[in-house]
Design an enzyme around this catalytic site. Structure first.
Site, mmCIF file in Angstrom:
data_model
loop_
_atom_site.group_PDB
_atom_site.id
_atom_site.type_symbol
_atom_site.label_atom_id
_atom_site.label_comp_id
_atom_site.label_asym_id
_atom_site.label_seq_id
_atom_site.Cartn_x
_atom_site.Cartn_y
_atom_site.Cartn_z
ATOM 1 N N GLY A 53 37.174 -9.615 -0.887
ATOM 2 C CA GLY A 53 37.226 -8.310 -1.546
ATOM 3 C C GLY A 53 37.636 -7.252 -0.541
ATOM 4 O O GLY A 53 37.649 -7.503 0.664
ATOM 5 N N ASN A 54 38.001 -6.093 -1.032
ATOM 6 C CA ASN A 54 38.444 -5.017 -0.143
ATOM 7 C C ASN A 54 38.488 -3.716 -0.934
ATOM 8 O O ASN A 54 38.458 -3.738 -2.157
ATOM 9 C CB ASN A 54 39.816 -5.347 0.464
ATOM 10 C CG ASN A 54 40.725 -6.056 -0.508
ATOM 11 O OD1 ASN A 54 41.185 -5.454 -1.478
ATOM 12 N ND2 ASN A 54 40.957 -7.346 -0.295
ATOM 13 N N SER A 66 41.606 -6.800 7.302
ATOM 14 C CA SER A 66 41.612 -8.199 6.869
ATOM 15 C C SER A 66 40.727 -9.027 7.807
ATOM 16 O O SER A 66 40.754 -8.836 9.022
ATOM 17 C CB SER A 66 43.059 -8.695 6.925
ATOM 18 O OG SER A 66 43.106 -10.081 6.844
ATOM 19 N N GLY A 67 39.935 -9.911 7.239
ATOM 20 C CA GLY A 67 39.245 -10.919 8.038
ATOM 21 C C GLY A 67 38.062 -10.459 8.871
ATOM 22 O O GLY A 67 37.608 -11.198 9.741
ATOM 23 N N SER A 125 43.977 -5.008 4.968
ATOM 24 C CA SER A 125 43.646 -6.013 3.953
ATOM 25 C C SER A 125 44.887 -6.762 3.450
ATOM 26 O O SER A 125 45.955 -6.169 3.281
ATOM 27 C CB SER A 125 42.977 -5.312 2.780
ATOM 28 O OG SER A 125 43.015 -6.130 1.638
ATOM 29 N N GLU A 185 45.391 -7.615 0.586
ATOM 30 C CA GLU A 185 45.762 -7.100 -0.741
ATOM 31 C C GLU A 185 46.302 -5.671 -0.678
ATOM 32 O O GLU A 185 46.342 -4.967 -1.695
ATOM 33 C CB GLU A 185 44.577 -7.166 -1.704
ATOM 34 C CG GLU A 185 44.076 -8.568 -2.014
ATOM 35 C CD GLU A 185 45.099 -9.457 -2.716
ATOM 36 O OE1 GLU A 185 46.223 -8.992 -2.988
ATOM 37 O OE2 GLU A 185 44.781 -10.622 -2.964
ATOM 38 N N HIS A 232 38.376 -3.835 -4.931
ATOM 39 C CA HIS A 232 38.715 -5.200 -5.343
ATOM 40 C C HIS A 232 37.548 -6.116 -4.990
ATOM 41 O O HIS A 232 37.103 -6.143 -3.853
ATOM 42 C CB HIS A 232 39.994 -5.643 -4.623
ATOM 43 C CG HIS A 232 40.279 -7.110 -4.743
ATOM 44 N ND1 HIS A 232 40.240 -7.775 -5.949
ATOM 45 C CD2 HIS A 232 40.601 -8.038 -3.815
ATOM 46 C CE1 HIS A 232 40.527 -9.056 -5.747
ATOM 47 N NE2 HIS A 232 40.740 -9.235 -4.462
ATOM 48 N N HIS A 258 35.315 -10.047 -5.687
ATOM 49 C CA HIS A 258 35.306 -11.451 -6.138
ATOM 50 C C HIS A 258 33.950 -11.714 -6.775
ATOM 51 O O HIS A 258 33.282 -12.684 -6.442
ATOM 52 C CB HIS A 258 35.529 -12.395 -4.955
ATOM 53 C CG HIS A 258 36.902 -12.344 -4.363
ATOM 54 N ND1 HIS A 258 37.272 -13.109 -3.288
ATOM 55 C CD2 HIS A 258 38.011 -11.644 -4.713
ATOM 56 C CE1 HIS A 258 38.545 -12.862 -2.979
ATOM 57 N NE2 HIS A 258 39.014 -11.971 -3.829
ATOM 58 N N HIS A 294 40.601 -15.351 -9.711
ATOM 59 C CA HIS A 294 40.587 -14.590 -8.463
ATOM 60 C C HIS A 294 39.454 -13.559 -8.400
ATOM 61 O O HIS A 294 38.541 -13.714 -7.603
ATOM 62 C CB HIS A 294 41.961 -13.919 -8.274
ATOM 63 C CG HIS A 294 42.107 -13.176 -6.990
ATOM 64 N ND1 HIS A 294 43.326 -12.854 -6.446
ATOM 65 C CD2 HIS A 294 41.176 -12.652 -6.144
ATOM 66 C CE1 HIS A 294 43.144 -12.208 -5.307
ATOM 67 N NE2 HIS A 294 41.860 -12.063 -5.109
HETATM 68 ZN ZN LIG Z 1 40.854 -11.126 -3.568
#
Ligand SMILES: [Zn+2]
Length: 212
Positions: free
Chosen positions: A21-22, A36-37, A67, A69, A87, A89, A149
């Site tokens: 998620g982000n 990211s990560g 991210s 995304e 965003h 999950h 997703h």
């Molecule tokens: Zn995602």
């Protein structure tokens, strides 16, 4: 920074695990977005990335990678007036995404998302195709579910976008519970329009009564 504290809430509220998620916030021509990560538990304010609307990172930015995304976040800002995008999950929404075409209106609170929430077709994470599918399915809504997703919500600020992510997860859960009893009754478009009109009327009344 708001993005860091809300990222920590994603874990506490069960909307994401690890670094999944982000979220992002728009500020003028720039977008601040989670990296990211990096796990949410370890994220610090200096890890937040700054990108321009065309996706390029700003020179004064940090060493972190934005991210995966980012294309989806930017596409939503380009297509809407959103001030923030979240965003997730989250489990109820992911489960529904694999089994249904949309989240129907079994509760009038869904008007807070613009109505029944569509499930966008599956496209690989981080792709321009996913960004396009999300934007198309968002049309007239502030939430979209991504097949196999997760989900995306947007709002005027991070607080509103985040509250909508929580509302979406709650609606998916209540729908699953209703299905366990049998075939749930679904609110009609006319019934939802009536709720939207009444909510507007009450908000207008509140604003008036607060004036001196
Ligand atoms: Zn995602």
């Amino acid at each position: 920074m708001q993005l860091v504290s809300y990222s920590a809430r994603l874990l506490d509220d069960g909307l994401a695990v690890g670094s999944a998620g982000n979220m992002s916030v728009r500020s003028g021509d720039l977008v601040a977005i989670t990296p990211s990560g990096i796990s949410y538990a370890e994220m610090r304010p200096e890890d937040i990335c700054l990108v321009a609307m065309d996706g390029t990172e700003t020179p004064e930015g940090n060493q972190e990678t934005p991210s995966t995304e980012t294309p989806m976040h930017l596409a939503i800002y380009a297509a809407t007036k959103a001030g923030a995008v979240v965003h997730t999950h989250s489990p109820e929404v992911v489960a529904l995404s694999a089994a249904r075409e949309e989240l129907p209106a079994i509760h009038y609170a869904i008007t807070g998302l613009g109505g029944p929430v569509r499930v966008a077709p599956y496209v690989r994470f981080g792709s321009e195709g996913l960004a396009a599918a999300a934007v198309e399915a968002l049309n007239g809504r502030s939430a979209v579910i991504l097949r196999n997703h997760g989900a995306v919500t947007h709002g005027r600020d991070l607080a509103q976008a985040y509250d909508r992510a929580l509302l979406l997860e709650w609606l998916a859960r209540t729908y699953r519970l209703a299905l366990s009893y049998g075939e749930p009754s679904i609110l009609s478009a006319a019934e939802l329009d009536e709720v939207t009109a009444e909510s507007r009327r009450r908000r207008y009344g509140e604003r008036r009564s607060r004036r001196p």
